[in-house]
Design an enzyme around this catalytic site. Structure first.
Site, short mmCIF file in Angstrom:
data_model
loop_
_atom_site.label_atom_id
_atom_site.label_comp_id
_atom_site.label_asym_id
_atom_site.label_seq_id
_atom_site.Cartn_x
_atom_site.Cartn_y
_atom_site.Cartn_z
N HIS A 186 0.98 -1.51 -0.05
CA HIS A 186 0.15 0.17 0.02
C HIS A 186 0.84 1.22 -0.09
O HIS A 186 0.47 2.27 0.49
CB HIS A 186 -1.11 0.11 1.17
CG HIS A 186 -1.96 -1.13 1.28
ND1 HIS A 186 -3.02 -1.24 0.38
CD2 HIS A 186 -2.06 -2.29 1.96
CE1 HIS A 186 -3.75 -2.22 0.42
NE2 HIS A 186 -3.09 -2.83 1.37
N CYS A 234 -5.01 -8.18 8.21
CA CYS A 234 -4.04 -7.62 7.33
C CYS A 234 -2.55 -8.19 7.91
O CYS A 234 -1.64 -8.73 7.17
CB CYS A 234 -3.91 -6.23 7.19
SG CYS A 234 -5.19 -5.52 5.62
#
Length: 273
Positions: A186, A234
């Site tokens: 990300h 995550c």
């Protein structure tokens, strides 16, 4: 002669790659369009709406050893005030001397106002097949009260700034058996895992797109997920040691991401794959 042959080879390779790239890009665009249509169709009847209604009932219901409701819970805007509260969290609370997100603050209220123990209210902090979570329902209700409002987490208080800095450190820190970090997935534009686009959470636009729709109904799980659950999952997928629910590391990550997303308009509850 050798140089000209090398130049020709490079040019030929580039042409071949371009020939492959064009249909791949076209296919990617088509897939993205179909996924967008799928999500739009689901939004016409988001199952999270039912959980929001349940959360509204739980908010006003008198429960626990103190037979009290949560209507005097202060989520940062004053006792009982929910409009815009979710969009302004995490934040520092003087009464606990801690930076808290919506879930840690909600648990605090259930303990102090209703008399539950923390173990009791967090025993089922996420839903399982056939068993919904009260916390997920309440967070969905609270989150919806910020719908259409801007995320506002400037992290100006010294403790908030400290948490945002900690969250930034965690975001970039490589750890675990795969030497992985949040930023690997990300921290750049245009990354994807299979059909899932991976937003660049280091930008306002990317962080805003990620944060504005939580809590969200996850079609693949058939359940609403909160931000705590999403971030813990995550970390699990990155093969990091799995944090405890309400851990400071999760709240720090939320603070960093909400600060980055500040100014983005909330659209919750969302819907995800």
């Amino acid at each position: 002669m050798k140089q000209s042959m090398l130049t020709w080879a490079v040019s030929a390779a580039a042409a071949v790659m371009a020939g492959f790239a064009a249909p791949v890009l076209a296919q990617d665009s088509k897939v993205a369009d179909e996924i967008a249509k799928y999500r739009e169709a689901l939004n016409d009847g988001n199952p999270a709406d039912l959980l929001e209604v349940k959360g509204e009932g739980l908010w006003s219901q008198k429960r626990g050893p103190k037979n009290a409701s949560l209507e005097q819970c202060d989520l940062g805007q004053g006792p009982g005030k929910l409009e815009g509260a979710y969009a302004a969290l995490p934040k520092y609370f003087k009464d606990t001397n801690k930076v808290m997100d919506v879930e840690s603050r909600l648990v605090h209220c259930m303990v102090t106002l209703q008399g539950f123990t923390q173990a009791e209210v967090t025993k089922q902090w996420f839903s399982k097949p056939g068993a919904e979570s009260d916390i997920e329902a309440l967070v969905t209700f609270i989150g919806a009260k910020s719908n259409g409002m801007k995320i506002n987490v400037p992290a100006m208080h010294p403790e908030e700034a400290k948490m945002a800095k900690m969250g930034e450190y965690i975001f970039y820190r490589r750890s675990g058996p795969q030497d992985f970090s949040c930023s690997i997935c990300h921290g750049q534009e245009g990354k994807r895992i299979r059909l899932q686009e991976l937003g660049n959470l280091t930008t306002k636009e990317g962080a805003g797109f990620a944060m504005k729709t939580w809590p969200s109904y996850r079609v693949s799980q058939g359940a609403v997920w909160t931000m705590q659950r999403r971030l813990i999952d995550c970390m699990r997928q990155a093969r990091w040691p799995e944090p405890n629910y309400l851990a400071d590391s999760i709240i720090a990550l939320e603070t960093f991401l909400q600060k980055t997303a500040t100014g983005t308009v909330m659209e919750t509850p969302g819907i995800k794959r």
